[in-house]
Write an enzyme that holds these catalytic residues in place. Sequence first.
Site, mmCIF file in Angstrom:
data_model
loop_
_atom_site.group_PDB
_atom_site.id
_atom_site.type_symbol
_atom_site.label_atom_id
_atom_site.label_comp_id
_atom_site.label_asym_id
_atom_site.label_seq_id
_atom_site.Cartn_x
_atom_site.Cartn_y
_atom_site.Cartn_z
ATOM 1 C CB ILE A 1 118.059 -7.993 48.063
ATOM 2 C CG1 ILE A 1 117.573 -7.643 49.467
ATOM 3 C CG2 ILE A 1 117.104 -7.431 47.007
ATOM 4 C CD1 ILE A 1 117.678 -6.173 49.810
ATOM 5 C CG ASP B 1 128.986 -11.301 44.595
ATOM 6 O OD1 ASP B 1 130.127 -11.412 45.085
ATOM 7 O OD2 ASP B 1 127.979 -11.063 45.286
ATOM 8 C CB ALA C 1 121.831 -1.255 46.857
ATOM 9 N NE ARG C 2 121.995 1.623 52.953
ATOM 10 C CZ ARG C 2 121.008 0.784 53.184
ATOM 11 N NH1 ARG C 2 120.146 0.510 52.211
ATOM 12 N NH2 ARG C 2 120.866 0.194 54.353
ATOM 13 C CG ASP D 1 112.955 2.295 46.975
ATOM 14 O OD1 ASP D 1 111.930 3.004 46.929
ATOM 15 O OD2 ASP D 1 113.227 1.553 47.937
ATOM 16 C CD GLU E 1 117.341 6.997 50.777
ATOM 17 O OE1 GLU E 1 117.255 6.089 49.967
ATOM 18 O OE2 GLU E 1 117.077 6.849 51.989
ATOM 19 C CG HIS F 1 114.576 3.640 51.534
ATOM 20 N ND1 HIS F 1 115.792 4.110 51.943
ATOM 21 C CD2 HIS F 1 114.689 2.287 51.535
ATOM 22 C CE1 HIS F 1 116.603 3.104 52.198
ATOM 23 N NE2 HIS F 1 115.962 1.983 51.954
ATOM 24 C CG LEU F 2 107.138 2.032 48.220
ATOM 25 C CD1 LEU F 2 106.326 2.486 49.425
ATOM 26 C CD2 LEU F 2 106.446 2.482 46.925
#
Length: 335
Positions: free
Chosen positions: A166, A185, A245-246, A269, A274, A293-294
């Site tokens: 992503i 990264d 992401a999370r 998101d 959640e 979480h759309l």
Amino acid sequence: MPRRPVAALAMDAGTADAVLKPPARQQLGELTELAGPVLTDFGTAEARHVLSTVELLVTGWGCPPLDAAVLARAPELRAVVHTAGSVRGHLTPACWARGIEVSTAAAANAVPVAEYTLAMILLANKQVLPAAHAYRQRRARGELLLTDPLLGNHRNTVGILSASLIGRRVIALLRAHELRVLLYDPYVDEAEAAALGAVSAGLAELFAASDVVSVHTPLLPATRGLVSAELLALLRDGGTLINTARGAVVDQEALTAEVRGGRLRAVLDVTEPEVLPPGHPLWACENALITPHLAGSQGNELDRLAETALQEVRRWAAGEGFAHAVPPDGKELLA
């Protein structure tokens, strides 16, 4: 005519209906000998009968874990095609030890997440959240010409946290805009970052230099709480954190304090947990946009997942191997 492999669906029944609609189900039936109903529980007598002959499992959200006990009842199983992104929720070390081939639709699911992220980056730089709130409060237009040098998408800086599937797609989409892109990264060097269209940066440097930071790192033991209070403090006043992401990658308590204080904005998101409990202060924050979480595949985007899975089944049945294989050494890096 070559023999069709025996296949079965293993996922939540609602997921199967949403992702594998009748035309897709028909195509799957033409490529394989589709056995039994959708498997939602591997412990039933019916599931045990199907598992005894199945060679290919097409899995999706809600698939039960494929542990050693389940695999022992599936002696012919040779491959898994997952119709969603991460396989960490249902594939166990026993699958890799057995040498089962695995494919995932993570690349397909990355498309809508990257599109959502791009939209939110552009809206964040345009300061749409505070402008919309002020407009709603006043019910009148403000200044016709806004001169805030931090407002807009001309040469602002976007920080991308992780060159995941992503993250890389977001960077590619940002190429069409006059934005400076930084990338953190640890697995990507300066030359590769430049080839992607970004400038390699350290973690602290990325937060200190960015107007918007977008989180795309998988949740691993090493990344839990990675976006710490110290890093959030480096983000400029009025800056925005986007997380698709999370939730646990971000120190949510620290972020909540920054957002409630009005210094930062957030587009979330995903949260931890959640769904956030009803009384959580983020629900009432004017500077926070929380979506359910759309970003991932929804609605007609689910068809892309089915198309990807069918292509993988077609390749595997023809002996061509998967185009989106998950190697054993890469499984832990999937979100």
